[in-house]
Design an enzyme around this catalytic site. Structure first.
Site, PDB file in Angstrom:
ATOM      1  N   VAL A 168       0.855  -1.192   0.000  1.00  0.00           N
ATOM      2  CA  VAL A 168       0.000   0.000   0.000  1.00  0.00           C
ATOM      3  C   VAL A 168       0.886   1.236   0.000  1.00  0.00           C
ATOM      4  O   VAL A 168       1.850   1.322   0.759  1.00  0.00           O
ATOM      5  CB  VAL A 168      -0.928   0.020   1.237  1.00  0.00           C
ATOM      6  CG1 VAL A 168      -1.739   1.309   1.265  1.00  0.00           C
ATOM      7  CG2 VAL A 168      -1.865  -1.183   1.231  1.00  0.00           C
ATOM      8  N   LYS A 169       0.531   2.144  -0.892  1.00  0.00           N
ATOM      9  CA  LYS A 169       1.272   3.409  -0.918  1.00  0.00           C
ATOM     10  C   LYS A 169       0.419   4.476  -0.258  1.00  0.00           C
ATOM     11  O   LYS A 169      -0.756   4.634  -0.576  1.00  0.00           O
ATOM     12  CB  LYS A 169       1.575   3.810  -2.353  1.00  0.00           C
ATOM     13  CG  LYS A 169       2.349   5.120  -2.424  1.00  0.00           C
ATOM     14  CD  LYS A 169       2.924   5.356  -3.767  1.00  0.00           C
ATOM     15  CE  LYS A 169       1.931   6.026  -4.662  1.00  0.00           C
ATOM     16  NZ  LYS A 169       2.534   6.858  -5.681  1.00  0.00           N
ATOM     17  N   THR A 170       1.025   5.196   0.672  1.00  0.00           N
ATOM     18  CA  THR A 170       0.271   6.247   1.341  1.00  0.00           C
ATOM     19  C   THR A 170       1.189   7.407   1.663  1.00  0.00           C
ATOM     20  O   THR A 170       2.323   7.471   1.185  1.00  0.00           O
ATOM     21  CB  THR A 170      -0.437   5.678   2.605  1.00  0.00           C
ATOM     22  OG1 THR A 170      -1.424   6.607   3.022  1.00  0.00           O
ATOM     23  CG2 THR A 170       0.519   5.403   3.749  1.00  0.00           C
TER      24      THR A 170
END
Ligand code: 5RP
Length: 279
Positions: A168-170
């Site tokens: 997940v990219k955040t």
């Protein structure tokens, strides 16, 4: 699946440096990324993977590179359109395999008008990608009216992981550790808008210290006055465990070097652990 993931998150230290050059998919010719080919070529050897669209891969990346591709497969909106959150899946799994992608990337817009569409698209993409051992990276894009705080980002990251995203990219935020702790898959942090180099290095350091596997950085590298110096400094934090001061010193040294000499040091290779340690 594991083999592809290991190309992106290096198994020897569980870290990742992804160079993001996918901005044109909704921003068009983004400042300093107007001619992607010229930007990408000199930076390739310093990143672990490249996040990009198929159009940029086909036109602007040397075909003989061994850098893994994280292929953005969502889109359909533009910065001047009605609503950026109305994305769909625009690339078939066959085309992604044809391009030898190591992972697929798509955005989800939690809390936006198109939340349902983008989250259910993530689930469907994971279903399809799973049949081919293809990892999916979910980008937790933040809508105009939503804050980048730990409460919101924890919600978005957790939902992405629940749908089956492998990475997940955040964004980095206060209490970032809480976002990491409540997300059962690796988190990679986006660089965001251009900020002073030292601040971007601090962000990188904070992200790693807070439990991210690494950064997916674009503008803070190629919008820097010295992109090679900047990616090397970021890399020294991600893979060399430098602190911010050491990394910023490296940035300044390399900036001077590249200001004098336009081409990167040909002996320099960032793809091997022993070479990392020397750096
Ligand atoms: C654009 C993206 C970018 O890849 C991501 O934001 C990283 O780039 P930057 O460091 O410039 O923010 O997903 O939608």
């Amino acid at each position: 699946m594991k083999n592809r993931l290991a190309r992106i998150i290096k198994p020897y230290n569980n870290r990742a440096l992804m160079l993001a050059v996918d901005h044109g998919y909704f921003l068009g010719p983004t400042e300093k990324l107007e001619t992607p080919r010229n930007v990408i070529a000199p930076l390739l050897k310093y990143c672990d993977s490249l996040m990009l669209t198929r159009g940029i891969q086909r036109t602007s990346v040397p075909t003989n590179t061994n850098v893994p591709m994280v292929l953005r497969v969502s889109g359909g909106t533009s910065i001047i359109g009605e609503d950026l959150s109305q994305e769909n899946i625009t690339v078939s799994i066959q085309d992604a395999i044809n391009l030898n992608a190591s992972a697929l990337a798509m955005s989800i817009f939690v809390g936006s008008k198109y939340e349902y569409q983008t989250i259910s698209n993530l689930g469907k993409l994971v279903n399809e990608a799973h049949q081919y051992g293809m990892p999916v990276l979910a980008v937790t894009a933040v809508g105009k009216d939503l804050g980048k705080d730990a409460r919101y980002l924890s919600l978005a990251c957790r939902i992405a992981a629940e749908q089956g995203a492998h990475i997940v990219k955040t964004y980095y935020c206060n209490d970032f550790e809480k976002v990491v702790q409540s997300c059962p898959v690796p988190i990679i942090v986006a660089g965001g808008k251009k900020i002073p180099e030292q601040d971007a290095l601090q962000l990188t350091h904070n992200a790693i210290s807070g439990g991210a596997v690494g950064v997916d950085m674009g503008r803070n590298i190629w919008q820097s006055e010295h992109p090679i110096a900047m990616i090397r400094a970021v890399r020294s934090i991600v893979h060399g465990n430098s602190n911010v001061e050491q990394a910023y010193d490296m940035y300044k040294q390399q900036s001077d070097k590249h200001a004098k000499k336009d081409t990167p040091d040909s002996k320099d290779s960032a793809n091997h652990k022993s070479q990392e340690q020397k750096k």
